[in-house]
Design an enzyme around this catalytic site. Structure first.
Site, PDB file in Angstrom:
ATOM      1  N   GLY A 155       0.826  -1.200   0.000  1.00  0.00           N
ATOM      2  CA  GLY A 155       0.000   0.000   0.000  1.00  0.00           C
ATOM      3  C   GLY A 155       0.858   1.247   0.000  1.00  0.00           C
ATOM      4  O   GLY A 155       2.046   1.195   0.347  1.00  0.00           O
ATOM      5  N   GLN A 166       2.936   9.964   1.614  1.00  0.00           N
ATOM      6  CA  GLN A 166       4.253   9.318   1.504  1.00  0.00           C
ATOM      7  C   GLN A 166       5.046   9.803   0.290  1.00  0.00           C
ATOM      8  O   GLN A 166       6.257   9.614   0.227  1.00  0.00           O
ATOM      9  CB  GLN A 166       4.102   7.796   1.437  1.00  0.00           C
ATOM     10  CG  GLN A 166       3.591   7.202   2.744  1.00  0.00           C
ATOM     11  CD  GLN A 166       3.506   5.699   2.675  1.00  0.00           C
ATOM     12  OE1 GLN A 166       2.520   5.152   2.184  1.00  0.00           O
ATOM     13  NE2 GLN A 166       4.537   5.018   3.143  1.00  0.00           N
ATOM     14  N   LEU A 220       6.767   1.593   4.030  1.00  0.00           N
ATOM     15  CA  LEU A 220       7.771   2.057   3.067  1.00  0.00           C
ATOM     16  C   LEU A 220       8.452   3.344   3.538  1.00  0.00           C
ATOM     17  O   LEU A 220       9.569   3.643   3.108  1.00  0.00           O
ATOM     18  CB  LEU A 220       7.130   2.290   1.689  1.00  0.00           C
ATOM     19  CG  LEU A 220       6.569   1.035   0.995  1.00  0.00           C
ATOM     20  CD1 LEU A 220       5.870   1.422  -0.303  1.00  0.00           C
ATOM     21  CD2 LEU A 220       7.659   0.008   0.731  1.00  0.00           C
ATOM     22  N   HIS A 236      -3.827   0.576   8.115  1.00  0.00           N
ATOM     23  CA  HIS A 236      -2.508   1.206   7.991  1.00  0.00           C
ATOM     24  C   HIS A 236      -2.570   2.413   7.033  1.00  0.00           C
ATOM     25  O   HIS A 236      -2.043   3.482   7.340  1.00  0.00           O
ATOM     26  CB  HIS A 236      -1.498   0.156   7.489  1.00  0.00           C
ATOM     27  CG  HIS A 236      -0.098   0.651   7.323  1.00  0.00           C
ATOM     28  ND1 HIS A 236       0.949   0.219   8.127  1.00  0.00           N
ATOM     29  CD2 HIS A 236       0.447   1.537   6.445  1.00  0.00           C
ATOM     30  CE1 HIS A 236       2.063   0.835   7.739  1.00  0.00           C
ATOM     31  NE2 HIS A 236       1.785   1.632   6.718  1.00  0.00           N
TER      32      HIS A 236
HETATM   33 NI    NI Z   1       2.983   2.832   5.562  1.00  0.00          NI
END
Ligand code: NI
Length: 171
Positions: A46, A51, A94, A135
């Site tokens: 995901g 991000q 990540l 998440h």
């Molecule tokens: Ni994450």
């Protein structure tokens, strides 16, 4: 285009992201395409828009990591409408590479969201998908998986990351 994935320490990762108000635009389509490309390049399950540095309520999820086209999910302005049960399993992110810790999540989660054209969708996931929903929606609220750990564990991770930042290994 593969975008740079920001790492823990970047303020945007800990901010509440803004709702998406315009749908069906070329800009939104391009952004989602970039999010898929970036997520697959990083072999993630995901990715949330913050991000890649965009404070927008968009997440992409594929629990098959590119093996099954039918598993691709885009959720925009998502909300958890129902959850039940508990599961505890190793989780990573990540944006916090190299760290994995057990996190307890719901075992079944229902999400109401919008798709890229603005239509309302409702999706229910179990197991890994339930974990991914929680998440990725957490990301849109500025919450990272380490926020679910004990203060002690979180401090250990923070200290290790600080060391990596000092030596330039965390960029
Ligand atoms: Ni994450």
């Amino acid at each position: 285009m593969v975008r740079k994935i920001l790492k823990y320490g970047e303020p945007v990762l800990e901010q509440k992201a803004e709702p998406v108000t315009e749908f069906d635009t070329a800009e939104l389509k391009d952004l989602i395409a970039d999010m898929w490309e970036t997520m697959y390049a990083a072999k993630g399950v995901g990715l949330a828009a913050p991000q890649i540095g965009l404070s927008k309520r968009i997440s992409v999820i594929d629990v098959s990591v590119g093996e099954d086209e039918s598993k691709k999910i885009v959720i925009i302005n998502p909300e958890v409408t129902f959850k039940e049960g508990k599961q505890t399993g190793e989780e990573g992110c990540l944006s916090i590479p190299g760290f994995r810790e057990p996190v307890t999540r719901a075992s079944k989660v229902t999400v109401k969201a919008q798709d890229a054209s603005g239509s309302t969708i409702e999706l229910t996931g179990d197991d890994l998908l339930a974990r991914a929903f929680e998440h990725e929606i957490d990301h849109l609220n500025g919450i990272l998986f380490i926020n679910h750990l004990s203060a002690l564990k979180r401090d250990i991770i923070r200290r290790k990351i600080k060391k990596l930042q000092k030596t330039g290994e965390w960029e």
